[in-house]
Each structure stands twice: as structure tokens, then as C-alpha cells.
Motif scaffolding. Structure first.
Motif, PDB file in Angstrom:
ATOM      1  N   TRP A   2    -116.525  49.137  24.722  1.00  0.00           N
ATOM      2  CA  TRP A   2    -117.893  48.666  24.944  1.00  0.00           C
ATOM      3  C   TRP A   2    -118.719  49.062  23.725  1.00  0.00           C
ATOM      4  CZ3 TRP A   2    -119.504  45.239  28.322  1.00  0.00           C
ATOM      5  CH2 TRP A   2    -120.878  45.031  28.475  1.00  0.00           C
ATOM      6  N   HIS A  15    -119.287  56.310  33.202  1.00  0.00           N
ATOM      7  CA  HIS A  15    -118.675  56.143  31.879  1.00  0.00           C
ATOM      8  C   HIS A  15    -117.229  56.624  31.868  1.00  0.00           C
ATOM      9  CE1 HIS A  15    -122.894  56.377  29.894  1.00  0.00           C
ATOM     10  NE2 HIS A  15    -122.506  55.118  30.019  1.00  0.00           N
ATOM     11  N   ASP A  50    -115.836  53.315  27.338  1.00  0.00           N
ATOM     12  CA  ASP A  50    -117.063  52.537  27.531  1.00  0.00           C
ATOM     13  C   ASP A  50    -118.278  53.451  27.701  1.00  0.00           C
ATOM     14  OD1 ASP A  50    -116.410  53.496  30.030  1.00  0.00           O
ATOM     15  OD2 ASP A  50    -116.008  51.532  30.912  1.00  0.00           O
ATOM     16  N   LEU A  69    -121.882  52.104  27.462  1.00  0.00           N
ATOM     17  CA  LEU A  69    -122.425  51.241  28.516  1.00  0.00           C
ATOM     18  C   LEU A  69    -123.753  51.817  29.011  1.00  0.00           C
ATOM     19  CD1 LEU A  69    -121.539  48.751  30.303  1.00  0.00           C
ATOM     20  CD2 LEU A  69    -120.811  50.439  31.979  1.00  0.00           C
TER      21      LEU A  69
END
Length: 284
Positions: A62, A102, A106, A109
């Protein structure tokens, strides 16, 4: 292990919460994306479902919420994330909270992306009450303390200043950094003993000290362990494409489910509530 299909077909009114992790979704793995959409269809059919937890590594990588939020309306229409957002929003409107944690892939994010479907970003450790027991939820990478190099890397990458620095780079630059980090990680992991990449017993004991049970993902080794004589450690599984060379491959994962008596109220601390690991399978 009981199958998710069996659970939702025989006792759909009893499923209150579903917990998943390590999906590693990306446009390069469309089968995993289709399997996640299938799970959301199952969730939409559950009349008493109140919570869906995604406990990290929802995505393979991400790069920041602007990766999607900066797209034009026309660009979003054909984007691979849009069907996921549409279905998650339906689930939220149906009354199911969507809680996202999380993972190590990622961690950039943000809440702005979760706002697209009414989700909430949660942070580890998160306490989930099931019946009269408190479950500590976390992604799991912080428990792998034998991997000293990774723990140093994790400390750097979870620093807010580091994340601010990354998010102020262009998307192209962030993509190049992510590719380089992934290649280096694959090279490092290839030379590590399997035990180093698993959780450390002392880290588990410290984590579970003030809880009745521990639930995490990350290690891709789904199982139920006795952390102490009276406390269990539950490990969710990663999502895997099986039999990919056959005409009808399938995706498999070990997920968590909290069930309650059909006639009980929706209180998460209801005495009848029970947590279990179940196997989710989806034909592609």
C-alpha cells in the motif's frame, strides 16, 4: 477444522463477527481479489453479522491512500479496488462494522481510504471481548523478535516521521522504493531459518499476560497453540491460491468467527459467545 461454508449454511443467525488477515490482495493476484469478494457476499448474507475484522496485510503493498483517492471518477470506475469498496460499503450499510488493522505490508493505509466504505482503522493491540474472555488482537510481526533485522526495519518504518517522508514522495518514487524493499526482503527471508520468522515464546508470554487469549496472523502458519497452561494463541492463515493449473482452482484461508446463540442479544460479552477458527474456501 469446521468449514466456513458449513458454519454459515447451518447456523447463519449465530455468526456475529468474522476475522481475517494476510489476504495480500493486488491486481497481480485476481483470484485472491475474487475470493475476498466471495467472502463479502457470504458476509452480506449473514443476518446477525456485526463486525468484520481485517488484521493486517490486507494488501500486498500500500503506497498511500492517494494511490486511489487521487484518481478521477472515470479512472476509479475501472480500478480493481472499486468493486471491493462498493461491496464493503453495502456491508457497512447493512449494519456490519468494518475494522482494519495495519500489517507489515500496508502500514501506510489511512483512515481517509477506510472512509470510502465507512470502515475504521484500528491499532494493535486491540482487545476483543468474547463471552467473558478478552482476546488480544494484533497483526503478529511484532512477536517475531528473533528476527532482529526485521524488528529494526519495523521500528524505522512505523515511525511517523519516516511515514511522513515516504508519503511526501511521488507515487512513482514510492513504487520504486516498495519494489526495492520487497526484493531485499525476499532475499533476506530466503537466507533465514524458519524458526527466526516465527513468533518468540517470551514475546508471546508478554503479549498475552493481561489477556485471556492472543489472536494474530503474519506468520502464515494457522494453528491453535497453548501459550500457557490456560491461555491459547490462535493464528489466522494467509489466503492461498490452490490447484491454480486446474480448470477450477480455489482459494483457501483459515479465518476466525465469533458465534453466539441465535436467541441471545447482540452484546459481544454475552456468555454464549464463542470464538473458533474455520476454513474458508472459494472456487474461482
Amino acid at each position: 477444522m469446521q468449514s466456513f461454508d458449513h458454519l454459515i449454511t447451518t447456523s447463519p443467525h449465530e455468526v456475529r463477527q468474522v476475522l481475517i488477515s494476510d489476504l495480500h490482495l493486488s491486481p497481480e493476484e485476481p483470484a485472491l481479489v475474487q475470493a475476498f469478494l466471495a467472502l463479502l457476499d457470504d458476509c452480506l448474507a449473514l443476518p446477525a453479522l456485526k463486525r468484520l475484522f481485517i488484521l493486517g496485510d490486507w494488501f500486498e503493498v500500500w503506497l498511500g491512500d492517494d494511490f486511489y483517492l487521487s484518481l478521477s471518477d472515470e479512472e476509479r470506475q475501472g480500478h480493481w479496488l472499486t468493486p471491493l469498496i462498493v461491496k464493503l460499503k453495502k456491508l457497512r450499510i447493512a449494519g456490519c462494522e468494518i475494522l482494519v488493522m495495519h500489517g507489515n505490508r500496508d502500514f501506510l493505509l489511512g483512515q481517509p481510504f477506510c472512509n470510502l466504505f465507512g470502515g475504521e482503522l484500528i491499532y494493535e493491540p486491540y482487545t476483543l471481548t468474547v463471552g467473558q474472555q478478552n482476546y488480544r488482537l494484533e497483526h503478529g510481526d511484532a512477536l517475531c523478535t528473533d528476527d532482529k533485522k526485521y524488528q529494526f526495519f519495523r521500528k524505522i518504518m512505523r515511525n511517523r516521521l519516516t511515514q511522513w517522508y515516504l508519503l511526501n514522495k511521488s507515487l512513482e518514487k514510492r513504487l520504486a522504493i516498495a519494489d526495492k524493499m520487497r526484493q531485499k526482503s525476499q532475499q533476506n527471508n530466503a537466507n533465514k531459518a524458519a524458526r527466526i520468522m516465527d513468533v518468540n515464546d517470551n514475546a508471546v508470554l508478554q503479549a498475552i499476560a493481561n489477556s485471556d487469549a492472543l489472536l494474530h496472523g503474519h506468520t502464515h502458519r494457522p494453528a491453535i497453540h497453548h501459550a500457557t497452561h490456560d491461555k491459547k494463541r490462535y493464528v489466522l492463515g494467509d489466503w492461498r491460491l490452490l490447484d491454480k493449473d486446474t480448470r477450477q482452482p480455489k482459494v483457501s484461508a483459515v479465518v476466525g468467527a465469533v458465534t453466539g446463540d441465535e436467541h441471545s442479544n447482540d452484546s459481544f460479552s454475552n456468555n454464549d459467545a464463542e470464538f473458533r477458527l474455520v476454513e474458508f474456501k472459494s472456487l474461482i
